[in-house]
Design a protein around this motif. Structure first.
Motif, PDB file in Angstrom:
ATOM      1  N   UNK A 254       0.819  -1.207   0.000  1.00  0.00           N
ATOM      2  CA  UNK A 254       0.000   0.000   0.000  1.00  0.00           C
ATOM      3  C   UNK A 254       0.852   1.256   0.000  1.00  0.00           C
ATOM      4  N   UNK A 255       1.987   1.227   0.708  1.00  0.00           N
ATOM      5  CA  UNK A 255       2.896   2.377   0.734  1.00  0.00           C
ATOM      6  C   UNK A 255       3.446   2.658  -0.654  1.00  0.00           C
ATOM      7  N   UNK A 256       3.828   1.598  -1.378  1.00  0.00           N
ATOM      8  CA  UNK A 256       4.353   1.765  -2.739  1.00  0.00           C
ATOM      9  C   UNK A 256       3.282   2.352  -3.653  1.00  0.00           C
ATOM     10  N   UNK A 257       2.078   1.764  -3.629  1.00  0.00           N
ATOM     11  CA  UNK A 257       0.990   2.231  -4.499  1.00  0.00           C
ATOM     12  C   UNK A 257       0.585   3.656  -4.158  1.00  0.00           C
ATOM     13  N   UNK A 258       0.515   3.961  -2.873  1.00  0.00           N
ATOM     14  CA  UNK A 258       0.121   5.298  -2.431  1.00  0.00           C
ATOM     15  C   UNK A 258       1.149   6.347  -2.838  1.00  0.00           C
ATOM     16  N   UNK A 259       2.437   6.067  -2.611  1.00  0.00           N
ATOM     17  CA  UNK A 259       3.492   7.015  -2.986  1.00  0.00           C
ATOM     18  C   UNK A 259       3.477   7.285  -4.484  1.00  0.00           C
ATOM     19  N   UNK A 260       3.272   6.240  -5.275  1.00  0.00           N
ATOM     20  CA  UNK A 260       3.232   6.407  -6.726  1.00  0.00           C
ATOM     21  C   UNK A 260       2.047   7.267  -7.139  1.00  0.00           C
ATOM     22  N   UNK A 261       0.871   6.971  -6.604  1.00  0.00           N
ATOM     23  CA  UNK A 261      -0.336   7.723  -6.977  1.00  0.00           C
ATOM     24  C   UNK A 261      -0.247   9.189  -6.586  1.00  0.00           C
ATOM     25  N   UNK A 262       0.207   9.459  -5.351  1.00  0.00           N
ATOM     26  CA  UNK A 262       0.296  10.839  -4.873  1.00  0.00           C
ATOM     27  C   UNK A 262       1.342  11.625  -5.664  1.00  0.00           C
ATOM     28  N   UNK A 263       2.517  11.035  -5.893  1.00  0.00           N
ATOM     29  CA  UNK A 263       3.593  11.738  -6.600  1.00  0.00           C
ATOM     30  C   UNK A 263       3.199  12.035  -8.041  1.00  0.00           C
ATOM     31  N   UNK A 264       2.608  11.063  -8.727  1.00  0.00           N
ATOM     32  CA  UNK A 264       2.235  11.275 -10.123  1.00  0.00           C
ATOM     33  C   UNK A 264       1.104  12.297 -10.253  1.00  0.00           C
ATOM     34  N   UNK A 265       0.115  12.221  -9.373  1.00  0.00           N
ATOM     35  CA  UNK A 265      -0.988  13.188  -9.419  1.00  0.00           C
ATOM     36  C   UNK A 265      -0.477  14.601  -9.206  1.00  0.00           C
ATOM     37  N   UNK A 266       0.404  14.762  -8.218  1.00  0.00           N
ATOM     38  CA  UNK A 266       0.921  16.087  -7.914  1.00  0.00           C
ATOM     39  C   UNK A 266       1.819  16.602  -9.036  1.00  0.00           C
ATOM     40  N   UNK A 267       2.688  15.742  -9.571  1.00  0.00           N
ATOM     41  CA  UNK A 267       3.628  16.188 -10.592  1.00  0.00           C
ATOM     42  C   UNK A 267       2.922  16.563 -11.892  1.00  0.00           C
ATOM     43  N   UNK A 268       2.004  15.725 -12.349  1.00  0.00           N
ATOM     44  CA  UNK A 268       1.318  15.995 -13.615  1.00  0.00           C
ATOM     45  C   UNK A 268       0.380  17.196 -13.493  1.00  0.00           C
ATOM     46  N   UNK A 269      -0.324  17.320 -12.366  1.00  0.00           N
ATOM     47  CA  UNK A 269      -1.235  18.455 -12.191  1.00  0.00           C
ATOM     48  C   UNK A 269      -0.482  19.772 -12.071  1.00  0.00           C
ATOM     49  N   UNK A 270       0.793  19.730 -11.605  1.00  0.00           N
ATOM     50  CA  UNK A 270       1.595  20.956 -11.511  1.00  0.00           C
ATOM     51  C   UNK A 270       1.890  21.556 -12.885  1.00  0.00           C
ATOM     52  N   UNK A 271       1.787  20.739 -13.933  1.00  0.00           N
ATOM     53  CA  UNK A 271       2.006  21.256 -15.281  1.00  0.00           C
ATOM     54  C   UNK A 271       0.834  22.126 -15.742  1.00  0.00           C
ATOM     55  N   UNK A 272      -0.343  21.865 -15.194  1.00  0.00           N
ATOM     56  CA  UNK A 272      -1.548  22.579 -15.627  1.00  0.00           C
ATOM     57  C   UNK A 272      -1.988  23.663 -14.642  1.00  0.00           C
ATOM     58  N   UNK A 273      -1.447  23.655 -13.416  1.00  0.00           N
ATOM     59  CA  UNK A 273      -1.849  24.641 -12.404  1.00  0.00           C
ATOM     60  C   UNK A 273      -0.663  24.932 -11.494  1.00  0.00           C
ATOM     61  N   UNK A 274      -0.849  25.851 -10.551  1.00  0.00           N
ATOM     62  CA  UNK A 274       0.240  26.192  -9.632  1.00  0.00           C
ATOM     63  C   UNK A 274       0.523  25.038  -8.682  1.00  0.00           C
ATOM     64  N   UNK A 275       1.714  25.085  -8.063  1.00  0.00           N
ATOM     65  CA  UNK A 275       2.097  24.024  -7.134  1.00  0.00           C
ATOM     66  C   UNK A 275       1.143  23.897  -5.966  1.00  0.00           C
ATOM     67  N   UNK A 276       0.673  25.032  -5.436  1.00  0.00           N
ATOM     68  CA  UNK A 276      -0.256  25.007  -4.299  1.00  0.00           C
ATOM     69  C   UNK A 276      -1.585  24.364  -4.696  1.00  0.00           C
ATOM     70  N   UNK A 277      -2.100  24.737  -5.864  1.00  0.00           N
ATOM     71  CA  UNK A 277      -3.365  24.157  -6.317  1.00  0.00           C
ATOM     72  C   UNK A 277      -3.222  22.666  -6.610  1.00  0.00           C
ATOM     73  N   UNK A 278      -2.059  22.269  -7.134  1.00  0.00           N
ATOM     74  CA  UNK A 278      -1.821  20.848  -7.394  1.00  0.00           C
ATOM     75  C   UNK A 278      -1.820  20.053  -6.084  1.00  0.00           C
ATOM     76  N   UNK A 279      -1.232  20.646  -5.042  1.00  0.00           N
ATOM     77  CA  UNK A 279      -1.197  19.974  -3.744  1.00  0.00           C
ATOM     78  C   UNK A 279      -2.604  19.857  -3.160  1.00  0.00           C
ATOM     79  N   UNK A 280      -3.402  20.929  -3.318  1.00  0.00           N
ATOM     80  CA  UNK A 280      -4.789  20.908  -2.831  1.00  0.00           C
ATOM     81  C   UNK A 280      -5.592  19.843  -3.566  1.00  0.00           C
ATOM     82  N   UNK A 281      -5.416  19.762  -4.887  1.00  0.00           N
ATOM     83  CA  UNK A 281      -6.126  18.755  -5.684  1.00  0.00           C
ATOM     84  C   UNK A 281      -5.758  17.345  -5.221  1.00  0.00           C
ATOM     85  N   UNK A 282      -4.458  17.119  -5.029  1.00  0.00           N
ATOM     86  CA  UNK A 282      -4.005  15.798  -4.574  1.00  0.00           C
ATOM     87  C   UNK A 282      -4.603  15.452  -3.218  1.00  0.00           C
ATOM     88  N   UNK A 283      -4.596  16.414  -2.297  1.00  0.00           N
ATOM     89  CA  UNK A 283      -5.138  16.181  -0.963  1.00  0.00           C
ATOM     90  C   UNK A 283      -6.627  15.896  -1.012  1.00  0.00           C
TER      91      UNK A 283
END
Length: 304
Positions: A254-283
């Motif tokens: 679960x730790x591996x799957x969770x780290x992958x999902x959170x990191x990829x969601x945050x990194x890809x969304x940062x391309x389309x929005x600000x870093x703060x908004x990407x973090x909010x979306x991920x959360x």
């Protein structure tokens, strides 16, 4: 912008997410061992990561000053030193502080938070308030270009390889080694484990130290993608707890799957929005999934 360029940008953003995934996974693995297996809320976990990062910086500085001819070889040795120093610091912390606070989660949280603030001040007094960066060996510099317009940093590839090695060694230790058998027996039924001769206090201390040592390796990996300051570790502590909680406390898969999902969601969304908004979306996504599945993605089955 052509379709090929869009694909290359998407792949590079995804790879940036893999680099973040590697650091989050190493931090999450250490927490999964400490929080998931022992139930200890270690708010100073980020500072053990910082210990590992400063170990790499010291190794770089000392090698550059006294043995410049070894600059191409110091980094792997410094990674092992980062694990050992963080391991020793974790062993001492468990002996001096944590062992008195088992089954008192709020006291553990406050005590380790105080330890976190104390360690940050030690870092400021020793290394100064400014961020520092080690001199990396030449073989970690540059990028690999599998196709035109697609550049993958070599240091990111190295961090991913290091993460894979540490994850594999931890899985082998937990499921094949005597220490792992003792840990699983203690988690399953502490009273019975004591009854059959397992020294659960020694197992707890070793488990806590190994978790801290893995955080030290995470700090070593972090130095290849960012600079180190007194509060560098605290920037990752919330994300690390999020990884462990989202994946399911005590579940390494679960730790591996969770780290992958959170990191990829945050990194890809940062391309389309600000870093703060990407973090909010991920959360928001993580909270939404936890509302549906509060036990996490892969809840471990533990006998109570």
């Amino acid at each position: 912008m052509t379709f090929s360029e869009m694909m290359n940008i998407g792949l590079m953003q995804g790879f940036a997410g893999l680099s973040l995934f590697s650091v989050l996974l190493l931090m999450g693995l250490g927490l999964a061992v400490i929080f998931g297996q022992m139930g200890v809320i270690n708010m100073a976990h980020g500072e053990f990561m910082t210990i590992g990062a400063y170990t790499i910086y010291l190794g770089s500085t000392l090698t550059e000053k006294f043995a410049p001819g070894l600059m191409q070889m110091y980094f792997p040795v410094a990674i092992v030193a980062a694990f050992l120093i963080a391991f020793a610091a974790g062993w001492l912390t468990e002996w001096a502080l944590i062992r008195h606070l088992y089954k008192r989660p709020l006291d553990t949280l406050l005590a380790t938070w105080g330890l976190s603030l104390g360690l940050q001040q030690v870092f400021r007094s020793t290394f100064g308030p400014k961020e520092v960066s080690p001199t990396l060996p030449d073989w970690l510099m540059g990028s690999w270009a599998p196709s035109e317009g697609l550049d993958i940093p070599i240091n990111g590839l190295f961090v991913m390889g290091l993460t894979a090695v540490v994850t594999g060694l931890l899985l082998i230790a937990l499921y094949k080694a005597r220490w792992g058998l003792r840990v699983r027996a203690t988690v399953s039924n502490r009273v019975m484990a004591n009854a059959i001769g397992i020294n659960t206090k020694k197992t707890d201390r070793l488990t806590f130290a190994i978790g801290c040592g893995i955080a030290g390796v995470a700090g070593a990996a972090f130095t290849t993608i960012g600079s180190t300051g007194p509060t560098s570790g605290s920037l990752y502590i919330v994300d690390s707890f999020l990884v462990v909680t989202f994946g399911g406390a005590g579940s390494l898969l679960g730790t591996v799957a969770s780290a992958f999902g959170i990191a990829q969601t945050q990194s890809i969304s940062e391309f389309f929005m600000t870093g703060s908004n990407a973090k909010v979306l991920t959360l928001m996504l993580v909270i939404g999934i936890l509302m549906i599945r509060p036990q996490g993605l892969f809840a471990s089955k533990v006998r109570r």
